[in-house]
Design a protein around this motif. Structure first.
Motif, short mmCIF file in Angstrom:
data_model
loop_
_atom_site.label_atom_id
_atom_site.label_comp_id
_atom_site.label_asym_id
_atom_site.label_seq_id
_atom_site.Cartn_x
_atom_site.Cartn_y
_atom_site.Cartn_z
N ARG A 16 14.46 9.40 -8.80
CA ARG A 16 13.84 8.09 -8.75
C ARG A 16 12.93 7.85 -9.97
NH1 ARG A 16 8.85 6.64 -6.99
NH2 ARG A 16 7.40 8.35 -6.74
N LEU A 60 7.50 20.41 -3.33
CA LEU A 60 8.35 19.58 -2.47
C LEU A 60 9.51 20.38 -1.91
CD1 LEU A 60 8.54 16.36 -4.68
CD2 LEU A 60 7.00 16.80 -2.77
N GLU A 109 0.82 -1.21 0.00
CA GLU A 109 0.00 0.00 0.00
C GLU A 109 0.86 1.26 0.00
OE1 GLU A 109 -2.54 -0.40 3.40
OE2 GLU A 109 -3.45 -2.23 2.65
N TRP A 125 10.82 4.56 -2.74
CA TRP A 125 11.49 4.77 -4.01
C TRP A 125 10.66 4.31 -5.21
CZ3 TRP A 125 15.47 7.91 -4.32
CH2 TRP A 125 16.23 7.95 -5.48
N ALA A 143 9.33 9.12 -1.44
CA ALA A 143 10.63 9.80 -1.29
C ALA A 143 10.50 11.32 -1.36
CB ALA A 143 11.58 9.30 -2.37
N GLY A 144 9.71 11.79 -2.29
CA GLY A 144 9.59 13.23 -2.46
C GLY A 144 8.85 13.91 -1.32
N ARG A 145 7.87 13.22 -0.77
CA ARG A 145 7.03 13.89 0.24
C ARG A 145 7.51 13.64 1.66
NH1 ARG A 145 0.90 13.08 -0.89
NH2 ARG A 145 0.83 14.84 0.56
N PRO A 157 11.03 13.13 2.51
CA PRO A 157 12.46 12.93 2.19
C PRO A 157 13.33 12.74 3.43
CG PRO A 157 11.84 15.23 1.88
CD PRO A 157 10.56 14.49 2.15
N TRP A 158 13.05 13.50 4.49
CA TRP A 158 13.90 13.40 5.68
C TRP A 158 13.69 12.08 6.40
CZ3 TRP A 158 18.00 16.21 6.10
CH2 TRP A 158 18.05 17.43 5.41
N LEU A 201 2.65 0.50 -12.57
CA LEU A 201 3.39 1.72 -12.87
C LEU A 201 2.94 2.22 -14.25
CD1 LEU A 201 5.68 3.28 -11.48
CD2 LEU A 201 7.24 2.11 -13.02
N LEU A 216 15.25 13.95 -4.70
CA LEU A 216 14.97 12.51 -4.65
C LEU A 216 13.94 12.13 -5.70
CD1 LEU A 216 14.77 11.94 -0.77
CD2 LEU A 216 16.51 11.04 -2.31
N GLU A 217 12.92 12.95 -5.83
CA GLU A 217 11.83 12.65 -6.77
C GLU A 217 12.34 12.63 -8.21
OE1 GLU A 217 8.52 11.09 -7.33
OE2 GLU A 217 8.89 11.80 -5.29
N MET A 258 12.99 9.36 4.86
CA MET A 258 13.73 8.40 4.06
C MET A 258 15.23 8.48 4.36
SD MET A 258 14.11 8.00 -0.03
CE MET A 258 15.48 7.03 -0.63
N GLY A 270 13.42 16.62 -1.17
CA GLY A 270 12.33 15.84 -1.77
C GLY A 270 12.34 15.98 -3.28
N GLY A 311 8.21 1.75 -7.90
CA GLY A 311 6.89 1.14 -7.99
C GLY A 311 5.74 2.08 -8.23
N LYS A 312 5.78 3.26 -7.61
CA LYS A 312 4.62 4.15 -7.75
C LYS A 312 5.07 5.58 -8.05
CE LYS A 312 1.61 1.45 -4.82
NZ LYS A 312 0.93 1.29 -3.55
N PRO A 313 4.25 6.30 -8.82
CA PRO A 313 4.61 7.69 -9.12
C PRO A 313 4.33 8.61 -7.93
CG PRO A 313 2.53 7.14 -10.13
CD PRO A 313 3.01 5.89 -9.46
N LEU A 314 4.81 9.82 -8.02
CA LEU A 314 4.53 10.82 -6.98
C LEU A 314 3.02 11.04 -6.90
CD1 LEU A 314 5.61 13.04 -5.05
CD2 LEU A 314 5.62 14.58 -7.00
N GLY A 346 6.63 5.31 -3.40
CA GLY A 346 6.74 6.65 -3.99
C GLY A 346 6.68 7.78 -3.00
N MET A 356 0.42 13.28 -5.10
CA MET A 356 0.19 14.44 -4.24
C MET A 356 -1.20 14.40 -3.60
SD MET A 356 3.04 16.00 -4.36
CE MET A 356 2.72 17.53 -3.51
#
Lengths: 602, 117
Positions: B41, B30, A333, A407, A338-340, A342-343, B16, B37-38, A345, B34, A409-412, A336, A414
């Motif tokens: 990846r 972000l 579940e 990291w 990493a971007g949201r 980040p710290w 994906l 990283l985005e 991670m 972030g 498997g899934k896109p960002l 993706g 939001m």
């Protein structure tokens, strides 16, 4: 005049705080929470080594404060993790969780500083109760059931310990907590040694007594599991080091734990369960080191316990932060983030590389010591098993978990709702991350506190930062990474429950219930039949008799008395006519009858 | 459709998409870390990471030709490439055994097998 001795028992600070906490308002409570761990850290560096707080109780001498080289390193790391853990939990407004954590931590300090088995047992049980509440207070149906199972299993372990220490007292006449070998007993030990060992192995999560851990820890509260991953297994490691070092069986058991935990972790989908299985695996390194029993492996076990508490605490904090923010720990579940986050991670990766034994992180300086020590003691298979476990650790904690959480498997996304992570949670994580890196870069920060001095004189030297050690670690982990890269589609997690030894626990539980219930049900059936055939008839007869007695004896007596009184009254009423001549005539008749009787009788 | 099919748990794993490059507007929200990283990846970057990984592995193997343990622990670890083979083969065999044989045939049950959830 000698120097002044100082000893403040850190457990006292935590117990006192737990008793005061419920009466404090929310604001002061948060400040007050940090006082006990700060006192514990102060005592770590200022308490005088030696034996303190000996009290006489029920004719026994209890030692509450045995501070030596072995206990002081555990006290130190417990103080550090309790501070980081409470900072991480500072935003929690549920005093019950803090109180449970305080008693739990106090119990751990109590065990580590105990000089006798009776004191060990008392604090051991205090830990069991405190930690049970840390699962229970998650307040879900799942966690309530898990906490009950957890408590039952620890009571089971505690009973082994109790039986062992009582038998030991009968045999030796003392509760003193010394090693099983120091009484000149055969190496295999006596029955009571084995009973105590089983009690300790339950808490150390030695396979097959380990399944309570991956059952309960993933179901604890976000902050509670951080405490749990640090204290229960590590106090067990401490007591095993104190009481059972050099027992061969522990070397094999440790290697099995190390590999077993890794295998289960690589098939799991729940992040906190993956980490729980890695506790089993990492404690396996320590148990193996204790079993090998040389100065280097014991130092390795102590160093690894220290490092493990820090990076495992950080792992549970970061996965807990993901749970707090997203509401799930299931890898299928997640993805993706990493971007949201980040710290989170970044902090997670510091812990993940530490547990994997990557150079510059503290796992590198502790894990390698145990493996090298085992190999130097010619325990080749044990050492190879530990190396294989290192491969699996990097694959599941260093790669699989972060890959499928942050990291790939899934896109960002939001649109996914993320709850903001409080600053105090980041602060707790940052403290532990700093320790992980500092110890990795500067091993003496940890090595100086190890129980056996690392000197040339006693041939107990280990230097982690050599070119070969770094290259070996990089090759091992790098090619494990290549294995993950090639097998990524195979290791993709999916929803499933993986059977473990708790299947047998549950079977034993159901069997125990059946043993208890079946004779009871049989007796109940017989009793019901007897009651229906004989008892009911007896009651019917009794009811009829009572009715008869009531109607004919009681009622008859009362009624006839009434009738008699009524009849007499009527006769008297007739006699009381109010006519004087009738009264005089009756009087004459009465006197005549009396006179006749007197004449006749005389 | 049979009852059994209806009871099958639905997976939430989403495939994906063909191109999952992040939208610039989303990236702008972000933090600096972030954002970095985005961008890194994104599937388009995977080639870069793969080259880096295999480059490093090659470098380690070359270094292994020159550096050996002073006191080999297991005997065979004195030979070059022992640890690369151990890590790679150990990892692949472990993953294959666990995920293809042990879990599906012996251990996997439905998530609510014990009725805990």
């Amino acid at each position: 005049m000698g120097t002044t001795e100082l000893f403040v028992h850190p457990a006292l600070a935590f117990i006192a705080a737990a008793l005061i906490l419920p009466f404090l308002p929310k604001g002061p409570r948060k400040v007050f929470l940090l006082l006990p761990p700060l006192i514990a850290i102060y005592t770590t560096f200022h308490n005088t080594p030696g034996t303190h707080l000996t009290i006489n109780w029920l004719g026994q001498t209890l030692t509450l404060g045995r501070l030596d080289a072995l206990s002081s390193i555990f006290v130190q790391v417990f103080a550090v993790i309790s501070l980081a853990g409470l900072i991480f939990a500072l935003h929690i407004n549920d005093p019950a969780q803090h109180i449970a954590a305080m008693f739990y931590v106090a119990g751990s300090f109590g065990v580590v500083l105990a000089g006798d088995y009776l004191t060990v047992f008392i604090f051991w049980e205090m830990m069991a109760v405190g930690s049970t509440f840390l699962v229970l207070l998650n307040r879900t149906r799942e966690s309530i059931r898990a906490s009950f199972r957890y408590f039952l299993f620890h009571i089971f372990g505690g009973l082994f310990l109790l039986a062992g220490l009582i038998l030991r007292y009968r045999a030796l006449g003392t509760f003193e907590f010394t090693t099983a070998l120091s009484f000149g007993l055969p190496f295999e030990g006596s029955t009571y040694d084995w009973l105590i060992l089983i009690g300790f192995c339950v808490n150390a999560a030695v396979v097959p007594f380990h399944a309570w851990l991956p059952d309960a820890y993933p179901r604890g509260t976000v902050t509670g599991s951080v405490f749990m991953c640090a204290f229960t297994t590590k106090t067990a490691v401490y007591v095993l080091m104190r009481g059972f070092y050099g027992w061969d069986i522990l070397a094999g058991a440790g290697a099995i734990m190390a590999v077993y935990g890794v295998l289960y972790a690589s098939m799991e989908n729940n992040t906190r369960r993956i980490l729980s299985y890695h506790i089993v695996s990492q404690v396996g390194y320590m148990v193996a080191g204790i079993g090998v029993g040389t100065a280097m492996t014991l130092n390795g076990a102590a160093a690894h316990a220290y490092a493990h508490i820090l990076y495992k605490g950080l792992l549970f904090m970061t996965t807990g932060a993901v749970l707090y923010s997203t509401g799930t720990t299931k890898l299928d579940e997640l993805g993706g983030l990493a971007g949201r986050l980040p710290w989170v991670m970044l902090l997670y990766m510091i812990a993940a590389l530490s547990i994997s034994g990557f150079p510059i992180f503290n796992g590198f300086i502790s894990k390698t010591m145990t493996i090298a020590g085992a190999a130097e003691a010619h325990q080749t298979w044990i050492a190879l098993g530990l190396e294989l476990a290192a491969v699996g650790t990097f694959i599941s904690v260093g790669l699989k978990l972060p890959y499928f959480t942050f990291w790939g498997g899934k896109p960002l996304d939001m649109k996914r709702e993320l709850k903001p992570i409080p600053v105090n949670m980041y602060a707790g994580m940052a403290i532990l991350a700093t320790f992980c890196i500092a110890q990795g870069l500067y091993p003496d920060l940890l090595y100086r506190y190890l129980p056996f001095p690392m000197t040339e004189a006693n041939k107990n030297i280990f230097i982690p930062w050599t070119i070969w050690n770094v290259l070996q670690a990089l090759m091992l982990l790098g090619f494990s990474g290549a294995a993950f890269y090639l097998m990524k589609d195979v290791i993709t997690p999916h929803k499933a429950l993986n059977l473990d030894f708790d299947w047998f626990y549950r079977l034993a539980g159901h069997g125990g219930m059946a043993l208890l219930f079946k004779p009871c049900a049989w007796f109940d059936n017989i009793w019901t039949t007897v009651y229906q055939t004989v008892g009911l008839k007896l009651i019917n007869f009794s009811a009829h008799f009572t009715t008869f007695f009531d109607r004919w004896i009681i009622d008859g007596l009362v009624d006839n008395t009434a009738y008699s009184v009524g009849g007499t009254g009527r006769v008297l009423a007739i006699l009381q006519s109010g006519r004087l001549q009738q009264y005089l005539a009756l009087m004459v008749i009465f006197i005549t009858i009396v006179m006749a009787l007197v004449w006749y009788l005389c | 459709m049979s009852d059994k099919q209806i009871k099958e748990p639905k997976t939430t794993l989403t495939a994906l998409p063909e191109s999952s490059a992040p939208v610039e507007a989303d990236l702008a929200t972000l933090s600096l870390l972030g954002h970095w990283l985005e961008k890194n990846r994104a599937p388009e970057q995977s080639c870069k990471w793969r080259t880096l990984l295999f480059g490093l592995l090659g470098l380690f193997m070359i270094l292994n030709l020159f550096f050996h343990p002073h006191e080999p622990h297991f005997g065979v670890d004195a030979y070059p490439f022992f640890w690369p083979v151990f890590g790679l083969a150990g990892g692949i065999i472990m993953i294959f055994l666990v995920k293809k044989i042990i879990q599906p045939y012996f251990l996997a049950r439905s998530e609510n097998y014990y009725g805990d959830n």
